[in-house]
Design a protein around this motif. Structure first.
Motif, PDB file in Angstrom:
ATOM      1  N   SER A  99      -4.006 107.191 -11.647  1.00 25.24           N
ATOM      2  CA  SER A  99      -3.456 106.253 -10.680  1.00 25.24           C
ATOM      3  C   SER A  99      -1.951 106.118 -10.885  1.00 25.24           C
ATOM      4  CB  SER A  99      -4.107 104.879 -10.823  1.00 25.24           C
ATOM      5  OG  SER A  99      -5.461 104.921 -10.436  1.00 25.24           O
ATOM      6  N   LYS A 100      -1.223 106.013  -9.787  1.00 25.77           N
ATOM      7  CA  LYS A 100       0.204 105.780  -9.829  1.00 25.77           C
ATOM      8  C   LYS A 100       0.467 104.321  -9.485  1.00 25.77           C
ATOM      9  CE  LYS A 100       1.316 110.537  -8.453  1.00 25.77           C
ATOM     10  NZ  LYS A 100       2.101 110.912  -9.643  1.00 25.77           N
ATOM     11  N   HIS A 101       1.696 103.883  -9.697  1.00 28.02           N
ATOM     12  CA  HIS A 101       1.995 102.477  -9.432  1.00 28.02           C
ATOM     13  C   HIS A 101       1.880 102.148  -7.950  1.00 28.02           C
ATOM     14  CE1 HIS A 101       5.954 104.372  -8.709  1.00 28.02           C
ATOM     15  NE2 HIS A 101       6.165 103.358  -7.893  1.00 28.02           N
ATOM     16  N   THR A 124      -0.545 103.709  -5.931  1.00 25.74           N
ATOM     17  CA  THR A 124      -1.842 104.193  -5.441  1.00 25.74           C
ATOM     18  C   THR A 124      -2.492 103.213  -4.483  1.00 25.74           C
ATOM     19  OG1 THR A 124      -2.255 105.526  -7.424  1.00 25.74           O
ATOM     20  CG2 THR A 124      -4.165 104.905  -6.109  1.00 25.74           C
ATOM     21  N   ALA A 178      -0.878 110.278  -3.146  1.00 27.66           N
ATOM     22  CA  ALA A 178      -0.472 109.756  -4.463  1.00 27.66           C
ATOM     23  C   ALA A 178      -1.055 110.604  -5.594  1.00 27.66           C
ATOM     24  CB  ALA A 178      -0.903 108.298  -4.609  1.00 27.66           C
ATOM     25  N   SER A 203      -4.821 110.419  -6.378  1.00 22.83           N
ATOM     26  CA  SER A 203      -5.395 109.190  -6.940  1.00 22.83           C
ATOM     27  C   SER A 203      -6.012 108.276  -5.890  1.00 22.83           C
ATOM     28  CB  SER A 203      -4.334 108.411  -7.730  1.00 22.83           C
ATOM     29  OG  SER A 203      -3.239 108.039  -6.908  1.00 22.83           O
TER      30      SER A 203
END
Length: 213
Positions: free
Chosen positions: A175-177, A179, A163, A166
């Motif tokens: 951070s991604k949605h 993660t 990700a 992250s």
């Protein structure tokens, strides 16, 4: 992480006109530019070749970039079945696979992957190599189905497991949605009683899992 991947791509990959055309076709059709990296694609080709896999299931086709890389690993003897939600994505992928010489070795099944996977299980299909690169929220569900469809010793490769770095809080990685989803998935794969797994930090990260015999 980006710098390392750029270094790997530069040193270990030569320009591939066919794959460049695939990327251009994806962009021209206004599809997401989220194909695997050149080195990740080469890694897929090598894994298929080294494992001797001849019957591959791909979850997530997009424009066919990874499909070509997978098919190059089995040459003229294998078969690729690819699941894709979007009909127009599948059509472009098939067109690109045909240009690559795999017209008669690839089958696309469109619609929701979970429904398609359920159908494959019902029909008692079996595969010796899997590549998961689709909606992250269903990764664990896809993994479960792959295990059900797996031949003894089959490989399951999953993309985007870092990700963007992250999952490990690397440097300034945001951070991604998905993660937390990937963190949970990585823990599941690492501790799964039916799998022997390792995360390879290439591209956006790939887990390679072998079905225990």
């Amino acid at each position: 992480m980006k710098e390392i991947n750029n270094y790997i791509d530069t040193v270990f990959n030569k320009q591939d006109e066919l794959l460049e055309e695939v990327l251009s076709s994806i962009k021209e059709n206004e599809m997401p530019t989220i194909s695997v990296s050149p080195s990740s694609g080469k890694f897929l080709t090598m894994l298929v070749s080294i494992s001797g896999a001849k019957n591959i299931l791909e979850i997530g086709a997009l424009g066919g970039y990874s499909g070509i890389c997978l098919s190059r690993g089995f040459g003229s003897e294998g078969q690729l079945t690819s699941l894709e939600l979007e009909e127009r994505y599948a059509k472009l992928a098939y067109s690109n696979l045909a240009k690559a010489g795999f017209r008669h070795q690839v089958t696309y099944i469109t619609g929701e992957a979970l429904k398609s996977l359920k159908g494959l299980v019902s029909n008692q299909k079996e595969y010796d190599f899997f590549f998961i690169d689709a909606d992250k929220g269903n990764y664990e569900n896809y993994l479960d189905y792959c295990i059900k469809l797996a031949a003894p010793g089959a490989l399951i490769v999953t993309d985007n497991v870092l990700a963007g770095g992250s999952v490990a809080n690397v440097g300034t990685a945001r951070s991604k949605h998905y993660t937390e989803t990937m963190k949970k998935f990585n823990e599941t794969v690492a501790n799964h009683p039916q799998l022997e797994s390792l995360l390879i930090p290439i591209g956006d990260g790939m887990t390679v899992s072998k079905i225990k015999k």
